[in-house]
Design an enzyme around this catalytic site. Structure first.
Site, PDB file in Angstrom:
ATOM      1  N   GLY A  11     -21.700  -7.355  -5.091  1.00  0.00           N
ATOM      2  CA  GLY A  11     -21.857  -6.584  -6.331  1.00  0.00           C
ATOM      3  C   GLY A  11     -23.286  -6.110  -6.505  1.00  0.00           C
ATOM      4  O   GLY A  11     -24.224  -6.852  -6.201  1.00  0.00           O
ATOM      5  N   ASP A 127     -25.065 -12.795 -11.444  1.00  0.00           N
ATOM      6  CA  ASP A 127     -24.445 -14.077 -11.821  1.00  0.00           C
ATOM      7  C   ASP A 127     -25.409 -15.265 -11.837  1.00  0.00           C
ATOM      8  O   ASP A 127     -25.130 -16.272 -12.480  1.00  0.00           O
ATOM      9  CB  ASP A 127     -23.290 -14.408 -10.865  1.00  0.00           C
ATOM     10  CG  ASP A 127     -22.231 -13.321 -10.844  1.00  0.00           C
ATOM     11  OD1 ASP A 127     -22.104 -12.584 -11.835  1.00  0.00           O
ATOM     12  OD2 ASP A 127     -21.533 -13.191  -9.817  1.00  0.00           O
ATOM     13  N   ARG A 171     -18.730 -14.394 -12.757  1.00  0.00           N
ATOM     14  CA  ARG A 171     -17.770 -14.910 -11.763  1.00  0.00           C
ATOM     15  C   ARG A 171     -17.363 -16.333 -12.128  1.00  0.00           C
ATOM     16  O   ARG A 171     -16.871 -16.529 -13.236  1.00  0.00           O
ATOM     17  CB  ARG A 171     -18.372 -14.845 -10.348  1.00  0.00           C
ATOM     18  CG  ARG A 171     -17.312 -14.860  -9.256  1.00  0.00           C
ATOM     19  CD  ARG A 171     -17.950 -14.686  -7.904  1.00  0.00           C
ATOM     20  NE  ARG A 171     -18.317 -13.322  -7.641  1.00  0.00           N
ATOM     21  CZ  ARG A 171     -17.463 -12.390  -7.205  1.00  0.00           C
ATOM     22  NH1 ARG A 171     -16.220 -12.684  -6.982  1.00  0.00           N
ATOM     23  NH2 ARG A 171     -17.872 -11.165  -6.985  1.00  0.00           N
TER      24      ARG A 171
HETATM   25  O1  F6P Z   1     -20.882 -10.925  -8.683  1.00  0.00           O
HETATM   26  C1  F6P Z   1     -21.160  -9.942  -9.619  1.00  0.00           C
HETATM   27  C2  F6P Z   1     -19.920  -9.589 -10.405  1.00  0.00           C
HETATM   28  O2  F6P Z   1     -20.227  -8.541 -11.306  1.00  0.00           O
HETATM   29  C3  F6P Z   1     -19.278 -10.755 -11.162  1.00  0.00           C
HETATM   30  O3  F6P Z   1     -19.952 -11.045 -12.342  1.00  0.00           O
HETATM   31  C4  F6P Z   1     -17.886 -10.242 -11.345  1.00  0.00           C
HETATM   32  O4  F6P Z   1     -16.965 -11.308 -11.503  1.00  0.00           O
HETATM   33  C5  F6P Z   1     -17.644  -9.531 -10.031  1.00  0.00           C
HETATM   34  O5  F6P Z   1     -18.909  -9.150  -9.540  1.00  0.00           O
HETATM   35  C6  F6P Z   1     -16.788  -8.294 -10.110  1.00  0.00           C
HETATM   36  O6  F6P Z   1     -16.552  -7.883  -8.790  1.00  0.00           O
HETATM   37  P1  F6P Z   1     -16.049  -6.445  -8.355  1.00  0.00           P
HETATM   38  O7  F6P Z   1     -17.241  -5.542  -8.335  1.00  0.00           O
HETATM   39  O8  F6P Z   1     -15.528  -6.655  -6.972  1.00  0.00           O
HETATM   40  O9  F6P Z   1     -15.032  -6.022  -9.346  1.00  0.00           O
END
Ligand code: F6P
Length: 319
Positions: A11, A127, A171
């Site tokens: 992310g 996170d 997360r």
């Molecule tokens: O790890 C960063 C984050 O934004 C988390 O806080 C969240 O759960 C996750 O990524 C969302 O992931 P994606 O971008 O795959 O939807």
């Protein structure tokens, strides 16, 4: 060592660009060539390299997102993907690779390291769930973004005497939630690290009302439960009518705070200096404000704990 590559993975997080800039400028300062890898491990497997100069990282220190783009790579989870990436790095004459990302990215970094490639990790995720550093790049900005929203919600909650539940990202961890709860003076915090008790929450809301406070804010970390699930529980068991706000991806964007821009600059520069000194298979971090190195595997094998002191503050100061 002649050529250093940098990629962003997982992310995105505010400050990733500042870290890329620091890796590139420190490499050039040390008379090394800098190369960017597009789209994280996906681009690495496909050999998507771009030369980076002093000017190609000009004006990006305050830009959110990542100029190198990012991805979550399924292919890199296979032996074939790792071998292909290793080949691409060798083929492009790269001598060291800086990987900016979270613990998932470092698991990938470890695989390359075990094949004998010099890698170094730079923790970048909103996170803050990476052991070996007090803060990760992007955490402070995400907290401030969430806090701005929560302050606005407090205004309307107070005007209407309402109960609000605000869901923040993180997360499986509650770092963003805890920080936002302390900074916003929230009445209650729900995080995955602590068992949830609906009874305790209802008692707290009841006591708060008894004391004459007519509005309340609950901060819930996405890893604990969704705000709407909590709303339903409160409605069904105690008749509370709560409003719900899910902050979502807004927390990942925006210009980094000064804290994140400085942290990213320090980490990016330290990563290159460490690679030059032959320190591989490690992650850069800050421990009590000092730069530190931790074996990559520790970043996910060691569980980073929420501060008990801050957890107590939420309880103590919300009476
Ligand atoms: O790890 C960063 C984050 O934004 C988390 O806080 C969240 O759960 C996750 O990524 C969302 O992931 P994606 O971008 O795959 O939807």
């Amino acid at each position: 060592m002649k050529r250093v590559a940098v990629l962003t993975s997982g992310g995105d997080a505010p400050g990733m660009n500042a870290a890329i800039r620091a890796v590139v400028r420190t490499s050039i300062y040390r008379r090394l060539e800098a190369v960017g890898v597009m789209k994280g491990f996906e681009g690495l497997i496909d050999g998507e390299f771009v030369p980076l100069t002093r000017s190609s990282v000009g004006g990006i220190i305050h830009r959110g997102g990542t100029i190198l783009k990012t991805a979550r790579s399924e292919r890199f989870k296979t032996e074939e993907g790792v071998n292909r990436a290793f080949f691409q790095l060798k083929n492009a004459g790269i001598d060291g690779l800086a990987i900016i990302g979270g613990d998932g990215s470092f698991r990938g970094a470890q695989k390359l390291y075990e094949k004998g490639f010099p890698v170094i990790g730079i923790p970048g995720t909103i996170d803050n769930d990476v052991a070996g550093t007090d803060e990760t790049i992007g955490f402070d900005t995400a907290v401030n973004t969430a806090l701005e929203a929560v302050k606005k919600l407090r205004d309307t909650a107070s005007s209407h005497d309402r109960l609000f539940i605000v869901e923040v990202m993180g997360r499986e961890a509650g770092f963003i939630a805890l920080e936002v709860a302390v900074a916003s003076g929230a009445e209650y915090l729900v995080v995955p690290e602590l068992p949830f008790s609906l009874g305790k929450l209802c008692d707290k809301l009841h006591d708060t009302r008894e004391r004459g406070k007519t509005h309340s804010l609950i901060i819930v970390a996405e890893g604990a439960m969704s705000a709407s699930a909590l709303r339903a529980q409160l409605q069904d068991t105690a008749g509370y009518d709560a409003r719900v706000t899910v902050l979502g991806y807004i927390q990942r964007g925006g210009s980094p705070t000064s804290f994140d821009a400085v942290l990213a600059s320090r980490m990016g520069a330290f990563a290159v200096e460490s690679l030059i000194e032959g320190k591989h298979g490690v992650m850069v971090g800050t421990m009590a404000h000092q730069m530190a190195l931790t074996p990559l595997a520790e970043s996910w094998q060691t569980k980073k704990r929420l501060s008990p002191e801050k957890l107590e503050l939420v309880e103590k100061l919300s009476i």
